[in-house]
Design an enzyme around this catalytic site. Structure first.
Site, short mmCIF file in Angstrom:
data_model
loop_
_atom_site.label_atom_id
_atom_site.label_comp_id
_atom_site.label_asym_id
_atom_site.label_seq_id
_atom_site.Cartn_x
_atom_site.Cartn_y
_atom_site.Cartn_z
N HIS A 75 29.74 64.12 41.69
CA HIS A 75 31.08 64.06 41.09
C HIS A 75 31.10 64.51 39.63
O HIS A 75 31.99 64.11 38.88
CB HIS A 75 31.67 62.65 41.21
N ARG B 294 36.74 59.27 41.29
CA ARG B 294 38.12 59.13 41.77
C ARG B 294 39.04 60.24 41.24
O ARG B 294 40.17 60.37 41.68
CB ARG B 294 38.66 57.75 41.38
N PRO C 144 38.94 52.04 31.86
CA PRO C 144 38.39 51.73 30.53
C PRO C 144 39.51 51.61 29.49
O PRO C 144 40.44 52.42 29.47
CB PRO C 144 37.48 52.93 30.24
N GLU C 145 39.41 50.59 28.67
CA GLU C 145 40.41 50.35 27.63
C GLU C 145 39.80 50.66 26.27
O GLU C 145 38.69 51.21 26.18
CB GLU C 145 40.91 48.92 27.74
#
Length: 278
Positions: free
Chosen positions: A95, A113, A2-3
């Site tokens: 998660h 991740r 994500p930016e």
């Protein structure tokens, strides 16, 4: 990853949490970025009993202010992280690594991740945190100019795409929006930074502002994992001009070029060799 537009979208959609009291802190105990386990004991000791007063952003980092005590809950989404508000009764998704209990709701951080980061800092000390120290100008907080970009790139022979990805120059710009801005400005991603003249630097500063505004208008770009704090995906992927479009015709009217893919600074780079010539 994500930016800026995606992280800003999360920040905006955290608005329902403002004013909520933190009643509990839960953690999975698993390590995240560089195997670092969130400081759960410190989070409990510092945050339980405080109220969320604001959600801020610096570059790609989310900052949630809590009072009293001026504590700041810091979150970097990493590659696949999500910071979402859920009804407390909803099952926690797989998660999930950190949960702030807010009574009828929970603020949950999940990250399959485990490249994200959860930490604690205090108002006024944010700039010393490793995730924030040395960041360059944030295009939303401090609009860019061609003069600023030229000063950042002065004497730098690195390719302009690589320089844009360096967070010490522009905070929040990542691979997607660097590709899009360079295409919009008509600048080759291979061009050396020190050769960026005033006119092209001005065009690049304008293009960065334009691609960020467009992405924010579409709720960000959801390619795989990104969703806002209210669970919505962004639709900007439908409006990307060159990113991911290898072999497609250049969308610039009258160009006729074909989008190509290359690797710069270890990242896939999409560009038109005809209208982004060196």
């Amino acid at each position: 990853m994500p930016e800026l537009p995606e992280v800003e979208t999360v920040r905006r959609t955290l608005a329902p949490a403002i004013g909520e009291k933190i009643a509990s802190v839960w953690g999975s105990g698993l390590g995240l970025h560089q195997r670092r386990v969130p400081p759960l004991a410190e989070l409990r000791r510092t945050l339980v009993g405080t109220r969320i007063t604001a959600a801020r952003r610096r570059g790609k980092v989310l900052l949630v202010d809590c009072e009293p005590g001026a504590a700041v809950f810091l979150c970097h989404l990493g590659m696949s992280g999500r910071l979402r508000l859920y009804p407390a009764a909803d099952p926690r998704p797989p998660h999930t690594h950190v949960v702030l209990g807010l009574g009828a709701r929970e603020l949950r951080f999940s990250d399959p991740r485990r490249f994200g980061l959860i930490d604690l800092t205090h108002r006024g000390d944010e700039g010393a945190h490793p995730s924030l120290a040395g960041l360059g100008r944030d295009p939303l907080a401090e609009p860019l100019s061609g003069d600023y970009l030229r000063a950042c790139f002065s004497g730098r022979r690195a390719q302009v795409k690589a320089l844009l990805l360096d967070q010490r120059h522009v905070a929040g710009i990542g691979n997607i929006y660097a590709c899009e801005a360079l295409w919009r400005a008509g600048i080759s991603p291979f061009a050396p930074g020190h050769r960026l003249g005033p006119a092209r630097a001005d065009r690049l500063a304008e293009a960065i502002a334009e691609v960020i505004a467009a992405a924010l208008g579409h709720g960000g770009t959801s390619l795989r994992d990104f969703v806002s704090a209210d669970g919505r995906t962004g639709s900007h992927a439908e409006h990307l001009e060159v990113y991911g479009h290898t072999g497609a015709g250049c969308p610039r009217p009258g160009c006729g070029g074909i989008i190509r893919r290359a690797i710069i600074a270890g990242r896939a780079t999409f560009f038109c060799p005809r209208c982004q010539h060196r």
